[in-house]
Design an enzyme around this catalytic site. Structure first.
Site, mmCIF file in Angstrom:
data_model
loop_
_atom_site.group_PDB
_atom_site.id
_atom_site.type_symbol
_atom_site.label_atom_id
_atom_site.label_comp_id
_atom_site.label_asym_id
_atom_site.label_seq_id
_atom_site.Cartn_x
_atom_site.Cartn_y
_atom_site.Cartn_z
ATOM 1 N N GLU A 1 8.683 5.154 8.750
ATOM 2 C CA GLU A 1 7.625 3.660 9.095
ATOM 3 C C GLU A 1 7.366 3.258 10.775
ATOM 4 O O GLU A 1 6.656 2.676 10.994
ATOM 5 C CB GLU A 1 8.589 2.749 8.093
ATOM 6 C CG GLU A 1 8.429 3.728 7.254
ATOM 7 C CD GLU A 1 7.441 3.386 6.479
ATOM 8 O OE1 GLU A 1 6.003 2.755 6.641
ATOM 9 O OE2 GLU A 1 7.044 4.340 5.499
ATOM 10 N N GLU B 1 -1.362 2.938 6.940
ATOM 11 C CA GLU B 1 -1.719 4.107 6.039
ATOM 12 C C GLU B 1 -2.033 5.238 6.662
ATOM 13 O O GLU B 1 -2.142 6.740 6.390
ATOM 14 C CB GLU B 1 -1.839 3.715 4.542
ATOM 15 C CG GLU B 1 -1.928 2.375 4.110
ATOM 16 C CD GLU B 1 -0.006 2.605 4.156
ATOM 17 O OE1 GLU B 1 0.360 3.666 3.565
ATOM 18 O OE2 GLU B 1 0.556 1.509 3.858
ATOM 19 N N ALA C 1 0.844 -0.585 -0.271
ATOM 20 C CA ALA C 1 0.083 -0.299 -0.305
ATOM 21 C C ALA C 1 0.977 1.410 0.116
ATOM 22 O O ALA C 1 1.857 1.074 0.447
ATOM 23 C CB ALA C 1 -1.057 -0.047 1.602
ATOM 24 N N MET C 2 0.433 2.650 -0.168
ATOM 25 C CA MET C 2 1.224 3.595 -0.537
ATOM 26 C C MET C 2 0.375 4.464 0.014
ATOM 27 O O MET C 2 -1.136 5.050 -0.404
ATOM 28 C CB MET C 2 1.950 3.655 -1.677
ATOM 29 C CG MET C 2 2.456 5.138 -2.152
ATOM 30 S SD MET C 2 4.126 5.385 -1.005
ATOM 31 C CE MET C 2 3.874 6.347 -0.702
HETATM 32 ZN ZN LIG Z 1 4.043 3.049 5.890
#
Ligand SMILES: [Zn+2]
Ligand SMILES: *[C@@H]1O[C@H](CO)[C@@H](O)[C@H](O)[C@H]1NC(C)=O
Ligand SMILES: *[C@@H]1O[C@H](CO)[C@@H](O)[C@H](O)[C@H]1NC(C)=O
Ligand SMILES: *[C@@H]1O[C@H](CO)[C@@H](O)[C@H](O)[C@H]1NC(C)=O
Ligand SMILES: *[C@@H]1O[C@H](CO)[C@@H](O)[C@H](O)[C@H]1NC(C)=O
Ligand SMILES: *[C@@H]1O[C@H](CO)[C@@H](O)[C@H](O)[C@H]1NC(C)=O
Length: 953
Positions: free
Chosen positions: A405, A383, A347-348
């Site tokens: 992250e 996300e 996913a982005m």
């Molecule tokens: Zn991430």
């Protein structure tokens, strides 16, 4: 985890006062392995660095001479805003090429005198104006220097304009470009994704900009700190819809059949978070969050089958949770999430338009398993966490990616827990993250989290940040609503470096009455971010001494990376004595004595009880004996059983304790009914299975595990009323999967027949998937795999047919994995060939399929031969989309003989000219691991065989 003996949280006051102050305080060494690897989260799963096609050359270092030789932009110009118009063609042109055209105007300010304009542009064919690749104009009547020369630099991906005179500081200018690019299926920049619907091929134009691909869509200052406002316009066929980061504000038919969709100006944002999509997808939407438009987009069939409903259901609550957690409202006017059939990353987090693989967003209420559902929840939660942390406030440069992250990987559990409180998902951090990070970070080849900005420059190094920072440790974060609010408010729409967060945490600590730390947040955190690895803390209960030492899985490996802290850490130790929780203790030196830890008689000490500490624990043998005997008599007293198991197995690997001590922690498992300890044990025993499943040890091991797993299998048989009901608890459902899977591979009576019965029933009645009654979605993966392993070509071909017809991505992915379970060599070889045929296996799935095959004891040597024979082809084929490092890891996991080590080294030599891209480091690690495996097997085989033989009778 467990519940017994969890006495008085507020025992020692101290830090725990916070509990009463309603601040969510996490004094934890919480670690977050980047899901990117484990669960395919938001990143162009390695492979991106491979797109250069070049290993970083070791010799002839590149010495920049000209300003455009530097990978980093000069600091003379800053963008203010862009007008970008893009027109993707979803039909091939006369040359059979899919293209897009566009034009852009970027307003930028000159902040340092210069006669050069350097802007990123990659693989774009630029229209020339008077012989130059761009036009320059002034803003507000400013005088404009004329262009002397313009040229493109392929290596550094720049468009360069040399001017006849200098730009004036403080003045704004506009740079106009017109361009044409290929809408390739390379999963980078503005690209093409294809899918079939009712036998018809459909094309979607979509994008992936992180980390350095926005420059492939339009010329731009493509660095995260070069934030700007984007006015986006997309031209498209009127049968399609255009999406981007903002809401569309204007959609006009501009002479049939073209539609022009304009979007509201974005907030100030980084280029890597842009997204452009043109598609025939449809959506479901809600405005439950105070009029915020929330939409889920997918293929029409998926939406009609209600596969987007669950994502829509959880998005609202998760956004609400973060608004409260960050104390900041959602920064945009809408939230779109879209499931793409062809998407490289998991996913982005594009701002306002998050892209997902279908399996990460779509959930079918009838066909999907609990695990699928959990994945959807956690990926969405991850996300959406970035919408604030990462997107609103962005790290200055890619060297700090780990914080972005790591933070999202941690708070995703909080968001998911809010959406699904009964799952107790926070307990799984240990399994999903901590243990995985430990595995990588215990190698001498690990590296510190934090890198200097100047160590990360070119696109290959940037993309390596996604690979090699394969973990991030968010350490002892004191996250309070207060501190994240002040951090977010201070830096909204701009950029930070990681120490800015420490400053804000320090303020939060100082403003919290009763909160004391042994040192500043900076100093404590530096120990964890500036040196690699983590300690093993040894408590000697006979003397009360407590010591720390850098934990290395291979005790003989040499650490040549110096550390300013000499590999000591500031370690917060939560512990209990004979079932009573004690005040947290900080270990600040290499050795110390804590008299309270000296015990005798029946008393015992247990440390790292809430498993929040990023360290391993060892004890003197007497204390170990007391803990082990408790495990066997009253195991629930030991609340961190999963941690004990994982620690002993790893301490044994590191030769700090005997292998048999680790094996003894599994003896009580015949009484264990909880998922997390079982899962921890199975993951550790997996190493024994991998090392020995080609040796005589396997027989005894199988007999022992059969004995241990049988009661769990019987237990589930009873609580599911002879496999007709689903266990109610979330983790019980997972544990049932383990019980059935293990029972079948260890040969527990009745398992094989059960599985084969279910599968045959499905073969007789194949449409569209096993009915709910015959195989519950939770058990499908296990059942498919076991049935194919027990069966032959008939079972395999049936699975292949079902795979080809699957309309649900997660069902297809289960079947794809299960087909690798066959024990028939020719079926495995045929399947390997399929992986390089994009009409059979999608490119994005090729590496994971080879990995599945390598997981199988029969498939491993076949996969290794296959990859060796075809490396240069595979490397070309998979450049943009393959996770080469995962591939190397998967294939070499069993390697444990001198012969295999030589083969590996030879493979490396033979293919130096081809390169290994993102697998370069993985290959080094594989050589290191194989060496360690050889040693381990030599030293342990005899005693392991003896132990399993004795314990299995
Ligand atoms: Zn991430
Ligand atoms: C983009 O739109 C904003 C808001 O309307 C405007 O201020 C800005 O000048 C526009 N950008 C360009 C490059 O025209
Ligand atoms: C950007 O687009 C708007 C709307 O079309 C236009 O008014 C404006 O002049 C454009 N800006 C530039 C710098 O070309
Ligand atoms: C861009 O220009 C080059 C050279 O003229 C040409 O070979 C290439 O096909 C063009 N690209 C596209 C997508 O048209
Ligand atoms: C979504 O929420 C609705 C309303 O609460 C519920 O009826 C439905 O079952 C949910 N869908 C899924 C897939 O969870
Ligand atoms: C680290 O160890 C070296 C050698 O043992 C010693 O000289 C140095 O003083 C130590 N540094 C710290 C910060 O403890």
């Amino acid at each position: 985890m467990g519940k017994v003996y969890y006495v008085s949280k507020n025992v020692g006051l101290g830090l725990l006062v916070l509990a009463a102050t309603a601040l969510a305080t996490i004094i934890a060494l919480s670690i977050a392995y980047d899901k990117e690897r484990a669960k395919n989260r938001d990143k162009p799963e390695d492979g991106t660095s491979d797109s250069t096609g070049m290993p970083t050359p070791p010799t002839t270092p590149f010495i920049p001479k000209e300003p455009w030789d530097h990978y980093r932009l000069p600091e003379s110009l800053v963008p203010v805003s862009y007008n970008v118009t893009l027109w993707p063609r979803l039909e091939p042109n006369a040359d059979g090429l899919y293209i897009f055209t566009g034009h852009s105007a970027v307003v930028f300010r000159c902040v340092k005198e210069t006669d050069l304009i350097i802007i990123h542009s990659n693989k774009l064919n630029l229209t020339t104006f008077n012989g130059h690749h761009a036009k320059l104009s002034g803003l507000g009547g400013a005088a404009v220097p004329t262009i002397q020369k313009s040229f493109l630099i392929v290596k550094t991906e720049y468009l360069v304009l040399q001017l006849r005179s200098r730009l004036a500081v403080g003045t704004s200018y506009v740079l106009h470009t017109e361009f044409l690019g290929e809408l390739a299926d390379d999963l980078e920049g503005f690209y093409r994704s294809e899918y079939t619907d009712d036998g018809m091929k459909r094309v979607v134009a979509t994008s992936q900009m992180q980390a350095t691909y926005a420059r492939k869509a339009f010329p731009c200052f493509d660095e995260p700190a070069m934030k700007a406002v984007f006015n986006i316009t997309i031209i498209h066929n009127s049968a399609t819809v255009a999406l981007s980061n903002g809401r569309d504000i204007d959609s006009v038919i501009d002479g049939v059949p073209v539609r022009v969709t304009t979007f509201e100006p974005t907030e100030r944002m980084s280029t890597y978070l842009l997204a452009f999509i043109v598609t025939d997808f449809v959506n479901i939407q809600s405005t439950q969050n105070s009029n915020l438009l929330v939409r889920i987009w997918a293929r029409r069939k998926a939406i009609n089958d209600r596969q987007g409903d669950y994502a829509l259901n959880v998005t609202g609550p998760i956004l609400q949770f973060y608004e409260r957690y960050y104390n900041a409202s959602y920064p945009l006017s809408k939230s779109d999430q879209i499931a793409l059939p062809d998407f490289n990353a998991g996913a982005m987090e594009n701002w306002g338009l998050v892209t997902y693989r279908e399996t990460a967003l779509l959930y079918d209420p009838i066909m999907s398993s609990t695990g699928n559902k959990e994945r959807v929840t956690t990926v969405i939660s991850h996300e959406l966490a970035h919408m604030w942390f990462g997107n609103l406030v962005t790290l200055q440069w890619w060297n700090d990616l780990w914080l972005n992250e790591g933070f999202a990987s941690y708070v995703e559990y909080l968001g998911a827990d809010y959406a699904e409180p009964t799952w107790k998902i926070k307990d799984q951090i240990l399994l999903y993250d901590v243990h995985k990070v430990f595995a990588v970070d215990a190698l001498a080849s690990s590296h510190p989290l934090s890198r200097r900005e100047d160590e990360v420059n070119d696109p290959a190094q940037i993309s390596e940040m996604f690979n090699t920072i394969s973990y991030s440790k968010i350490l002892m974060l004191f996250i309070t609503g207060f501190s994240s609010q002040s951090y977010l408010n201070t830096f909204a729409f701009s950029n930070t470096v990681y120490t800015d967060l420490w400053d804000h945490l320090q303020q939060a600590v100082e403003n919290t009455p009763g909160m004391h730390l042994p040192d500043t947040v900076h100093n404590i955190m530096n120990h964890w971010t500036l040196q690699m690895g983590f300690p093993v803390v040894t408590i000697d209960t006979r003397t009360g001494s407590i010591t720390q030492k850098h934990f290395l899985l291979d005790p003989e490996s040499v650490v040549d990376r110096p550390s300013q802290f000499n590999y000591t850490w500031f370690v917060p130790v939560k512990w209990m004595k004979t079932g009573v929780e004690q005040q947290q203790y900080w270990l600040l030196q290499k050795t110390d004595v804590h008299s309270l830890m000296r015990v005798s008689g029946e008393d015992w000490v247990l440390a790292n009880i809430n498993v929040s500490g990023y360290f391993r624990v060892n004890y003197d043998l007497d204390n170990w004996d007391r803990l082990l005997s408790l495990l066997n008599t009253d195991h629930q007293v030991i609340i961190n059983r999963a941690q004990i198991i994982d620690d002993t197995f790893n301490l044994a690997r590191a030769k700090i304790i005997h292998t048999t001590l680790a094996l003894r922690t599994t003896k009580y498992l015949s009484n264990e009914r909880e998922y997390i300890p079982w899962e921890s044990a199975l993951r550790n025993l997996d190493y024994y299975i991998l090392m020995f499943d080609r040796t005589e040890v396997y027989g005894a091991l199988q007999a022992y595990l059969k004995k241990q797993i049988q009661p769990l299998f019987e237990y589930f048989k009873i609580i599911t009323a002879d496999w007709t009901r689903v266990p109610t608890g979330h983790t019980d459902q997972y544990n049932q999967i383990n019980a059935v899977g293990m029972a079948c591979s260890m040969g527990v009576e009745g398992c094989r027949e059960l599985i084969q019965g279910w599968y045959r029933q499905w073969m007789k009645n194949p449409h569209p998937s096993p009915s709910y009654a015959s195989i519950h979605p939770n058990l499908k993966s296990t059942v498919y795999c076991a049935a194919i392993a027990f069966g032959g070509v008939e079972e395999w071909d049936f699975a292949w047919r079902m795979f080809k017809n699957a309309t649900l991505a997660s069902e297809a992915s289960r079947l794809r994995s299960a087909m690798a379970c066959t024990k028939v060599p020719w079926l495995l070889n045929r399947y390997l060939d399929y992986t390089l045929d994009p009409t059979k296996i999608r490119k994005q799935d090729a590496t994971s399929t080879i990995q599945y095959i390598a997981r199988n004891v029969v498939g491993m040597p076949l996969a290794w031969n296959f990859v060796r024979a075809k490396w240069s082809y595979i490397f070309q084929y998979g450049k943009a989309s393959f996770s080469f490092s995962n591939l190397i890891h998967a294939i070499t996991r069993r390697f444990s003989s001198e012969f295999e080590l030589q083969e590996l080294k030879k493979f490396k030599e033979d293919n130096l000219h081809v390169g290994f891209g993102s697998a370069t480091l993985a290959l080094e690690q594989a050589i290191e691991k194989t060496t360690a495996n050889i040693k381990w097997v030599t030293e342990n085989k005899a005693q392991v065989l003896k132990w399993f033989t004795e314990e299995s009778t």
